[in-house]
Write a protein that holds these residues in place. Structure first.
Motif, PDB file in Angstrom:
ATOM      1  N   SER A 101      44.927  50.724  44.807  1.00  0.00           N
ATOM      2  CA  SER A 101      46.428  51.200  44.419  1.00  0.00           C
ATOM      3  C   SER A 101      47.283  50.208  44.889  1.00  0.00           C
ATOM      4  O   SER A 101      48.560  50.114  44.219  1.00  0.00           O
ATOM      5  CB  SER A 101      46.550  52.505  45.221  1.00  0.00           C
ATOM      6  OG  SER A 101      46.459  52.274  46.659  1.00  0.00           O
ATOM      7  N   ILE A 102      47.073  49.361  46.200  1.00  0.00           N
ATOM      8  CA  ILE A 102      48.054  48.421  46.612  1.00  0.00           C
ATOM      9  C   ILE A 102      48.188  47.087  45.644  1.00  0.00           C
ATOM     10  O   ILE A 102      49.051  46.784  45.043  1.00  0.00           O
ATOM     11  CB  ILE A 102      47.828  47.786  48.091  1.00  0.00           C
ATOM     12  CG1 ILE A 102      47.839  49.098  48.953  1.00  0.00           C
ATOM     13  CG2 ILE A 102      48.268  46.654  48.350  1.00  0.00           C
ATOM     14  CD1 ILE A 102      47.268  48.724  50.364  1.00  0.00           C
ATOM     15  N   VAL A 103      47.048  46.936  45.243  1.00  0.00           N
ATOM     16  CA  VAL A 103      46.770  45.643  44.500  1.00  0.00           C
ATOM     17  C   VAL A 103      47.473  45.646  42.993  1.00  0.00           C
ATOM     18  O   VAL A 103      48.233  45.145  42.406  1.00  0.00           O
ATOM     19  CB  VAL A 103      45.462  44.939  44.246  1.00  0.00           C
ATOM     20  CG1 VAL A 103      45.317  43.864  43.134  1.00  0.00           C
ATOM     21  CG2 VAL A 103      44.876  44.473  45.453  1.00  0.00           C
ATOM     22  N   PHE A 104      46.963  46.853  42.330  1.00  0.00           N
ATOM     23  CA  PHE A 104      47.564  47.007  40.894  1.00  0.00           C
ATOM     24  C   PHE A 104      48.834  47.674  40.994  1.00  0.00           C
ATOM     25  O   PHE A 104      49.650  47.352  39.996  1.00  0.00           O
ATOM     26  CB  PHE A 104      46.415  47.797  40.058  1.00  0.00           C
ATOM     27  CG  PHE A 104      45.301  47.483  39.701  1.00  0.00           C
ATOM     28  CD1 PHE A 104      45.164  46.794  38.607  1.00  0.00           C
ATOM     29  CD2 PHE A 104      44.120  47.264  40.625  1.00  0.00           C
ATOM     30  CE1 PHE A 104      44.125  46.307  37.967  1.00  0.00           C
ATOM     31  CE2 PHE A 104      43.122  46.422  40.260  1.00  0.00           C
ATOM     32  CZ  PHE A 104      43.150  46.065  38.929  1.00  0.00           C
ATOM     33  N   LEU A 105      49.612  48.304  41.802  1.00  0.00           N
ATOM     34  CA  LEU A 105      50.790  48.826  41.859  1.00  0.00           C
ATOM     35  C   LEU A 105      51.774  47.550  41.931  1.00  0.00           C
ATOM     36  O   LEU A 105      52.739  47.295  41.207  1.00  0.00           O
ATOM     37  CB  LEU A 105      51.044  49.659  42.970  1.00  0.00           C
ATOM     38  CG  LEU A 105      52.778  49.930  43.125  1.00  0.00           C
ATOM     39  CD1 LEU A 105      53.241  50.449  41.980  1.00  0.00           C
ATOM     40  CD2 LEU A 105      52.873  50.884  44.283  1.00  0.00           C
ATOM     41  N   ALA A 106      51.349  46.461  43.033  1.00  0.00           N
ATOM     42  CA  ALA A 106      52.134  45.170  43.333  1.00  0.00           C
ATOM     43  C   ALA A 106      51.987  44.587  41.900  1.00  0.00           C
ATOM     44  O   ALA A 106      53.105  44.013  41.604  1.00  0.00           O
ATOM     45  CB  ALA A 106      51.466  44.567  44.489  1.00  0.00           C
ATOM     46  N   ALA A 119      33.323  42.471  53.557  1.00  0.00           N
ATOM     47  CA  ALA A 119      33.439  41.368  52.525  1.00  0.00           C
ATOM     48  C   ALA A 119      32.957  41.512  51.519  1.00  0.00           C
ATOM     49  O   ALA A 119      33.199  41.043  50.284  1.00  0.00           O
ATOM     50  CB  ALA A 119      32.927  40.149  53.540  1.00  0.00           C
ATOM     51  N   LEU A 120      31.975  42.223  51.262  1.00  0.00           N
ATOM     52  CA  LEU A 120      30.819  42.477  50.274  1.00  0.00           C
ATOM     53  C   LEU A 120      31.777  43.472  49.039  1.00  0.00           C
ATOM     54  O   LEU A 120      31.847  43.107  47.964  1.00  0.00           O
ATOM     55  CB  LEU A 120      29.570  43.128  50.513  1.00  0.00           C
ATOM     56  CG  LEU A 120      28.651  43.410  49.275  1.00  0.00           C
ATOM     57  CD1 LEU A 120      28.226  42.170  48.654  1.00  0.00           C
ATOM     58  CD2 LEU A 120      27.262  44.225  49.835  1.00  0.00           C
ATOM     59  N   ALA A 121      32.387  44.327  49.732  1.00  0.00           N
ATOM     60  CA  ALA A 121      32.932  45.408  48.869  1.00  0.00           C
ATOM     61  C   ALA A 121      34.155  44.473  48.376  1.00  0.00           C
ATOM     62  O   ALA A 121      34.715  44.986  47.138  1.00  0.00           O
ATOM     63  CB  ALA A 121      33.504  46.479  49.757  1.00  0.00           C
ATOM     64  N   VAL A 122      35.055  43.718  48.910  1.00  0.00           N
ATOM     65  CA  VAL A 122      36.226  42.950  48.520  1.00  0.00           C
ATOM     66  C   VAL A 122      35.601  41.961  47.512  1.00  0.00           C
ATOM     67  O   VAL A 122      36.429  41.947  46.556  1.00  0.00           O
ATOM     68  CB  VAL A 122      36.876  42.236  49.683  1.00  0.00           C
ATOM     69  CG1 VAL A 122      37.834  41.211  49.091  1.00  0.00           C
ATOM     70  CG2 VAL A 122      37.485  43.140  50.481  1.00  0.00           C
ATOM     71  N   SER A 123      34.619  41.416  47.756  1.00  0.00           N
ATOM     72  CA  SER A 123      33.941  40.295  46.876  1.00  0.00           C
ATOM     73  C   SER A 123      33.620  41.209  45.225  1.00  0.00           C
ATOM     74  O   SER A 123      33.964  40.626  44.296  1.00  0.00           O
ATOM     75  CB  SER A 123      32.843  39.451  47.124  1.00  0.00           C
ATOM     76  OG  SER A 123      33.113  38.844  48.389  1.00  0.00           O
ATOM     77  N   LEU A 124      32.933  42.248  45.442  1.00  0.00           N
ATOM     78  CA  LEU A 124      32.502  42.896  44.256  1.00  0.00           C
ATOM     79  C   LEU A 124      33.696  43.495  43.491  1.00  0.00           C
ATOM     80  O   LEU A 124      33.812  43.619  42.349  1.00  0.00           O
ATOM     81  CB  LEU A 124      31.719  43.922  44.759  1.00  0.00           C
ATOM     82  CG  LEU A 124      30.017  43.643  45.275  1.00  0.00           C
ATOM     83  CD1 LEU A 124      29.332  44.834  45.632  1.00  0.00           C
ATOM     84  CD2 LEU A 124      29.443  42.902  44.046  1.00  0.00           C
ATOM     85  N   LEU A 125      34.697  44.061  44.146  1.00  0.00           N
ATOM     86  CA  LEU A 125      36.051  44.486  43.617  1.00  0.00           C
ATOM     87  C   LEU A 125      36.692  43.369  42.790  1.00  0.00           C
ATOM     88  O   LEU A 125      36.975  43.666  41.825  1.00  0.00           O
ATOM     89  CB  LEU A 125      36.789  45.315  44.797  1.00  0.00           C
ATOM     90  CG  LEU A 125      38.162  45.694  44.200  1.00  0.00           C
ATOM     91  CD1 LEU A 125      37.905  46.789  43.366  1.00  0.00           C
ATOM     92  CD2 LEU A 125      38.887  46.223  45.560  1.00  0.00           C
ATOM     93  N   ALA A 126      36.601  42.293  43.463  1.00  0.00           N
ATOM     94  CA  ALA A 126      37.470  41.208  42.741  1.00  0.00           C
ATOM     95  C   ALA A 126      36.585  40.904  41.420  1.00  0.00           C
ATOM     96  O   ALA A 126      37.405  40.328  40.453  1.00  0.00           O
ATOM     97  CB  ALA A 126      37.442  39.812  43.883  1.00  0.00           C
ATOM     98  N   ILE A 127      35.271  40.678  41.513  1.00  0.00           N
ATOM     99  CA  ILE A 127      34.695  40.517  40.416  1.00  0.00           C
ATOM    100  C   ILE A 127      34.866  41.473  39.219  1.00  0.00           C
ATOM    101  O   ILE A 127      34.883  41.174  38.059  1.00  0.00           O
ATOM    102  CB  ILE A 127      32.959  40.242  40.600  1.00  0.00           C
ATOM    103  CG1 ILE A 127      32.761  39.148  41.476  1.00  0.00           C
ATOM    104  CG2 ILE A 127      32.244  40.129  39.366  1.00  0.00           C
ATOM    105  CD1 ILE A 127      31.357  39.000  42.067  1.00  0.00           C
ATOM    106  N   ALA A 128      34.622  42.699  39.685  1.00  0.00           N
ATOM    107  CA  ALA A 128      34.992  43.992  38.870  1.00  0.00           C
ATOM    108  C   ALA A 128      36.267  43.863  38.060  1.00  0.00           C
ATOM    109  O   ALA A 128      36.422  44.077  36.910  1.00  0.00           O
ATOM    110  CB  ALA A 128      34.751  45.324  39.501  1.00  0.00           C
ATOM    111  N   ALA A 129      37.166  43.536  38.941  1.00  0.00           N
ATOM    112  CA  ALA A 129      38.765  43.535  38.456  1.00  0.00           C
ATOM    113  C   ALA A 129      38.644  42.255  37.312  1.00  0.00           C
ATOM    114  O   ALA A 129      39.410  42.539  36.396  1.00  0.00           O
ATOM    115  CB  ALA A 129      39.768  43.309  39.389  1.00  0.00           C
ATOM    116  N   ASP A 130      38.194  41.117  37.638  1.00  0.00           N
ATOM    117  CA  ASP A 130      38.178  40.114  36.811  1.00  0.00           C
ATOM    118  C   ASP A 130      37.693  40.435  35.405  1.00  0.00           C
ATOM    119  O   ASP A 130      38.061  40.028  34.281  1.00  0.00           O
ATOM    120  CB  ASP A 130      37.681  38.795  37.232  1.00  0.00           C
ATOM    121  CG  ASP A 130      38.007  37.681  36.556  1.00  0.00           C
ATOM    122  OD1 ASP A 130      39.283  37.543  36.259  1.00  0.00           O
ATOM    123  OD2 ASP A 130      37.027  36.741  36.166  1.00  0.00           O
TER     124      ASP A 130
END
Length: 220
Positions: free
Chosen positions: A23-28, A188-199
Motif C-alpha cells: 500500500s505504501i509503495v503503490f500509492l506513492a 529480507a526474503l519477503a522484501v526480495s520476493l515482493l520486489a521480484i513479483a512486482a517487477d
C-alpha cells in the motif's frame, strides 16, 4: 528449519505486513507517476530546464533513506503526521521522481522526428501529437522507469519501519534489535520476493500497454 517454522507460524502477520508494504509503495509510485510523467513531458521543451530538473531529482535520490525519513518527522509533525504511514509515502514519492522523469524525458525526446513531421502534416495539434503518437511510443521506456522506481522503493520502504510505518521492514528492524535471525531472514526474503513479483507484474502491464506494432522491438 527454525526459519521455515517461524515463517509458517507467522504467515498471517507476514501477509498483513506485505499488504502494508504494498500500500505504501503503490500509492506513492501512483502519485509519483501522476506528477513525474507531466514534468518529464514538460521539460522536453527546454534543454536547460531539463538539465536543472534532472539534477535536482538526482540530488534527492542521493539522500540516504534513513536521513530522509528522519527529515519527514519535523516537517510533518506540525500537521500530526511526523511518523507512520504519511511520511513513508511522501519519502517514496520523492525517491520515485528521478527514474520516472528521466525515462519520460528520454522517451519523448527520442521519438523519431520523421513521425512528428508526419503527424504535423496530418494537421495534428501539439496535444494530439503527444497523446496519439509520442506517448504511445514512449510507454515502454516510461514503464521501465516505473518498474525501476517500484523495485527500488520496495527496498527503501523496508527502512520506513523505523518511523512506525509498518511493512515488511518491521521484521528486519526487530530482527536486528532482538538479535533474532529468524525475523531478519524472513523480512529480507519477503522484501526480495515482493520486489521480484512486482517487477514481473509490471512487465506484464508494460506489455499490455505497449502498442502491438512496437512490441517486437521492446525487451521486457
Amino acid at each position: 528449519m527454525e526459519i521455515v517454522r517461524f515463517i509458517i507460524d507467522n504467515l498471517d502477520i507476514i501477509g498483513t505486513r506485505t499488504i502494508e508494504h504494498i500500500s505504501i509503495v503503490f500509492l506513492a509510485v501512483g502519485i509519483a507517476i501522476a506528477t513525474a510523467v507531466p514534468i518529464g513531458v514538460a521539460i522536453t521543451q527546454s534543454k536547460s530546464t531539463a538539465d536543472t530538473v534532472l539534477y535536482l531529482a538526482s540530488m534527492m535520490i542521493t539522500v540516504p533513506s534513513i536521513a530522509l525519513f528522519g527529515l519527514m518527522i519535523p516537517l510533518l509533525s506540525p500537521i500530526g503526521h511526523g511518523i507512520g504511514y504519511v511520511p513513508a509515502v511522501v519519502a517514496v514519492i520523492l525517491y520515485s521522481q528521478l527514474p520516472i522523469i528521466r525515462n519520460t524525458y528520454t522517451a519523448i525526446t527520442n521519438v523519431d522526428p520523421a513521425l512528428r513531421e508526419a503527424a504535423k502534416g496530418m494537421g495534428m495539434s501539439t496535444w494530439q501529437r503527444l497523446r496519439q503518437v509520442e506517448i504511445p511510443l514512449a510507454i515502454p521506456v516510461i514503464m521501465a522507469g516505473v518498474r525501476t522506481a517500484v523495485v527500488m522503493n520496495i527496498g527503501v520502504t523496508a527502512i520506513a519501519a523505523y518511523i512506525g510505518a509498518g511493512g515488511l521492514g518491521t521484521f528486519i528492524s526487530r530482527g536486528i534489535s532482538q538479535s533474532d535471525p529468524r525475523q531478519l531472514v524472513t523480512g529480507a526474503l519477503a522484501v526480495s520476493l515482493l520486489a521480484i513479483a512486482a517487477d514481473l507484474f509490471l512487465a506484464l502491464v508494460q506489455r499490455l500497454l505497449t502498442s502491438r506494432g512496437i512490441q517486437g522491438e521492446v525487451t521486457p
